[in-house]
Design a protein around this motif. Sequence first.
Motif, PDB file in Angstrom:
ATOM      1  N   VAL A   1       0.810  -1.280  -0.051  1.00  0.00           N
ATOM      2  CA  VAL A   1       0.108  -0.075   0.016  1.00  0.00           C
ATOM      3  C   VAL A   1       1.042   1.179   0.005  1.00  0.00           C
ATOM      4  N   LEU A   2       1.822   1.278   0.891  1.00  0.00           N
ATOM      5  CA  LEU A   2       2.701   2.377   0.834  1.00  0.00           C
ATOM      6  C   LEU A   2       3.610   2.593  -0.645  1.00  0.00           C
ATOM      7  N   ALA A   3       3.856   1.499  -1.135  1.00  0.00           N
ATOM      8  CA  ALA A   3       4.613   1.727  -2.614  1.00  0.00           C
ATOM      9  C   ALA A   3       3.395   2.333  -3.549  1.00  0.00           C
ATOM     10  N   GLU A   4       2.099   2.025  -3.403  1.00  0.00           N
ATOM     11  CA  GLU A   4       1.154   2.561  -4.289  1.00  0.00           C
ATOM     12  C   GLU A   4       1.015   4.099  -3.878  1.00  0.00           C
ATOM     13  N   ILE A   5       1.095   4.542  -2.686  1.00  0.00           N
ATOM     14  CA  ILE A   5       0.885   5.867  -2.293  1.00  0.00           C
ATOM     15  C   ILE A   5       2.100   6.632  -2.952  1.00  0.00           C
ATOM     16  N   ALA A   6       3.138   6.085  -2.687  1.00  0.00           N
ATOM     17  CA  ALA A   6       4.344   6.882  -3.408  1.00  0.00           C
ATOM     18  C   ALA A   6       4.028   6.872  -5.155  1.00  0.00           C
ATOM     19  N   HIS A   7       3.334   5.945  -5.423  1.00  0.00           N
ATOM     20  CA  HIS A   7       3.016   6.197  -6.970  1.00  0.00           C
ATOM     21  C   HIS A   7       2.125   6.977  -7.411  1.00  0.00           C
ATOM     22  N   GLY A   8       1.617   7.708  -6.279  1.00  0.00           N
ATOM     23  CA  GLY A   8       0.697   8.554  -6.494  1.00  0.00           C
ATOM     24  C   GLY A   8      -0.671   8.216  -6.517  1.00  0.00           C
ATOM     25  N   LEU A   9      -1.176   6.956  -6.094  1.00  0.00           N
ATOM     26  CA  LEU A   9      -2.511   6.509  -6.373  1.00  0.00           C
ATOM     27  C   LEU A   9      -3.278   6.844  -5.194  1.00  0.00           C
ATOM     28  N   SER A  10      -4.427   7.255  -5.466  1.00  0.00           N
ATOM     29  CA  SER A  10      -5.700   7.464  -4.418  1.00  0.00           C
ATOM     30  C   SER A  10      -6.242   6.228  -3.834  1.00  0.00           C
ATOM     31  N   ASN A  11      -6.688   6.263  -2.738  1.00  0.00           N
ATOM     32  CA  ASN A  11      -7.146   5.195  -1.745  1.00  0.00           C
ATOM     33  C   ASN A  11      -8.111   4.134  -2.671  1.00  0.00           C
ATOM     34  N   GLN A  12      -8.910   4.575  -3.757  1.00  0.00           N
ATOM     35  CA  GLN A  12      -9.691   4.116  -4.482  1.00  0.00           C
ATOM     36  C   GLN A  12      -8.889   3.322  -5.703  1.00  0.00           C
ATOM     37  N   GLU A  13      -8.066   3.983  -6.169  1.00  0.00           N
ATOM     38  CA  GLU A  13      -7.148   3.250  -7.157  1.00  0.00           C
ATOM     39  C   GLU A  13      -6.258   2.291  -6.614  1.00  0.00           C
ATOM     40  N   ILE A  14      -5.848   2.290  -4.997  1.00  0.00           N
ATOM     41  CA  ILE A  14      -4.926   1.285  -4.540  1.00  0.00           C
ATOM     42  C   ILE A  14      -5.981   0.079  -4.417  1.00  0.00           C
ATOM     43  N   ALA A  15      -7.189   0.204  -4.051  1.00  0.00           N
ATOM     44  CA  ALA A  15      -8.056  -0.816  -3.715  1.00  0.00           C
ATOM     45  C   ALA A  15      -8.312  -1.627  -4.963  1.00  0.00           C
ATOM     46  N   ASN A  16      -8.435  -0.918  -6.066  1.00  0.00           N
ATOM     47  CA  ASN A  16      -8.506  -1.630  -7.389  1.00  0.00           C
ATOM     48  C   ASN A  16      -7.311  -2.175  -7.702  1.00  0.00           C
ATOM     49  N   GLN A  17      -6.051  -1.601  -7.608  1.00  0.00           N
ATOM     50  CA  GLN A  17      -4.799  -2.148  -7.872  1.00  0.00           C
ATOM     51  C   GLN A  17      -4.444  -3.565  -6.837  1.00  0.00           C
ATOM     52  N   LEU A  18      -4.825  -3.530  -5.817  1.00  0.00           N
ATOM     53  CA  LEU A  18      -4.520  -4.645  -4.875  1.00  0.00           C
ATOM     54  C   LEU A  18      -5.497  -5.657  -4.703  1.00  0.00           C
ATOM     55  N   PHE A  19      -7.028  -5.448  -5.418  1.00  0.00           N
ATOM     56  CA  PHE A  19      -8.233  -6.144  -5.449  1.00  0.00           C
ATOM     57  C   PHE A  19      -8.587  -6.159  -3.699  1.00  0.00           C
ATOM     58  N   ILE A  20      -8.499  -5.400  -3.133  1.00  0.00           N
ATOM     59  CA  ILE A  20      -9.158  -5.152  -1.640  1.00  0.00           C
ATOM     60  C   ILE A  20     -10.161  -3.954  -1.530  1.00  0.00           C
TER      61      ILE A  20
ATOM     62  N   LEU B   1     -11.962  -0.671  -0.112  1.00  0.00           N
ATOM     63  CA  LEU B   1     -11.486   0.813   0.001  1.00  0.00           C
ATOM     64  C   LEU B   1     -11.629   1.081   1.603  1.00  0.00           C
ATOM     65  N   PRO B   2     -12.623   0.313   2.450  1.00  0.00           N
ATOM     66  CA  PRO B   2     -12.254   0.518   3.917  1.00  0.00           C
ATOM     67  C   PRO B   2     -10.919  -0.083   4.407  1.00  0.00           C
ATOM     68  N   THR B   3     -10.498  -1.256   3.831  1.00  0.00           N
ATOM     69  CA  THR B   3      -9.509  -1.850   4.159  1.00  0.00           C
ATOM     70  C   THR B   3      -8.236  -0.800   3.856  1.00  0.00           C
ATOM     71  N   VAL B   4      -8.301  -0.348   2.623  1.00  0.00           N
ATOM     72  CA  VAL B   4      -7.123   0.472   2.137  1.00  0.00           C
ATOM     73  C   VAL B   4      -6.829   1.608   3.122  1.00  0.00           C
ATOM     74  N   LYS B   5      -8.057   2.009   3.780  1.00  0.00           N
ATOM     75  CA  LYS B   5      -8.027   3.209   4.531  1.00  0.00           C
ATOM     76  C   LYS B   5      -7.649   2.840   5.907  1.00  0.00           C
ATOM     77  N   THR B   6      -7.737   1.732   6.333  1.00  0.00           N
ATOM     78  CA  THR B   6      -7.250   1.075   7.412  1.00  0.00           C
ATOM     79  C   THR B   6      -5.786   0.937   7.533  1.00  0.00           C
ATOM     80  N   HIS B   7      -5.084   0.312   6.463  1.00  0.00           N
ATOM     81  CA  HIS B   7      -3.870   0.201   6.260  1.00  0.00           C
ATOM     82  C   HIS B   7      -3.060   1.733   6.067  1.00  0.00           C
ATOM     83  N   VAL B   8      -3.723   2.394   5.340  1.00  0.00           N
ATOM     84  CA  VAL B   8      -3.081   4.012   5.210  1.00  0.00           C
ATOM     85  C   VAL B   8      -2.971   4.655   6.605  1.00  0.00           C
TER      86      VAL B   8
END
Length: 231
Positions: free
Chosen positions: A178-197, A199-206
């Motif tokens: 998740v941190l690597a995706e943040i560094a690539h400039g992805l939003s939470n929703q984009e991270i969720a789509n990228q990692l197949f998880i 959105l609430p899970t992404v927010k918790t990880h962040v």
Amino acid sequence: MVIGSQDDMEVVGQASQGEQAVDLVQRLTPDVVLMDVRMPGMDGLEATKRICQLTPSPASMGDDPCRRLTRVIILTTFDLDEYVMAAIQAGASGFLLKDTEPETLLASIRTVHQGNAIIAPSATKRLIERMAQGAYDSAGFDPQSPKRQSVTGRTGYAPSSDYRDPELNELTERELEVLAEIAHGLSNQEIANQLFISLPTVKTHVAHILQKIHARDRVQAVVFAYDNHLV
């Protein structure tokens, strides 16, 4: 005038010098500070650093609602890379130019107040490129070399022999992704789509990432990721 026109915002103080700004933050504990860079006496960058040292980090606040975190947005005429880097290093959560449209300024204040970060579009691409180049240079790698690998499989570096911040060991494998995706400039929703998880899970990880690496916001998380060669 712009801020006062909003029902959810109030100007509680104004300062013309850095020392005065720091003093006002101590007394008024505002949610957000709009900070100029060039002022007589203490400049805005030094004032930002002192303000961020005054207020608690998200990790140290715990569940105490009485401890307010003051976030700083640099608002300047000068679109210089040196100012952007210095502002981030000082702890600022945002960097905007004074020609920013009023609607964008208001949206940025709300974004920063919610714990996120904002950087003027004109500076974002140059900032990421400069950070990436700095990571390559410090690691002694040739950016043109094909032998590159990252945590998420994207193009980047992950040298094992370089110094790493000890906080890196506190992150789980998923949090590193998740941190690597943040560094690539992805939003939470984009991270969720990228990692197949979800959105609430992404927010918790962040939230866990920011707490573990003692970062005030996503901008500092990006700096942490590049400093540790995760991307």
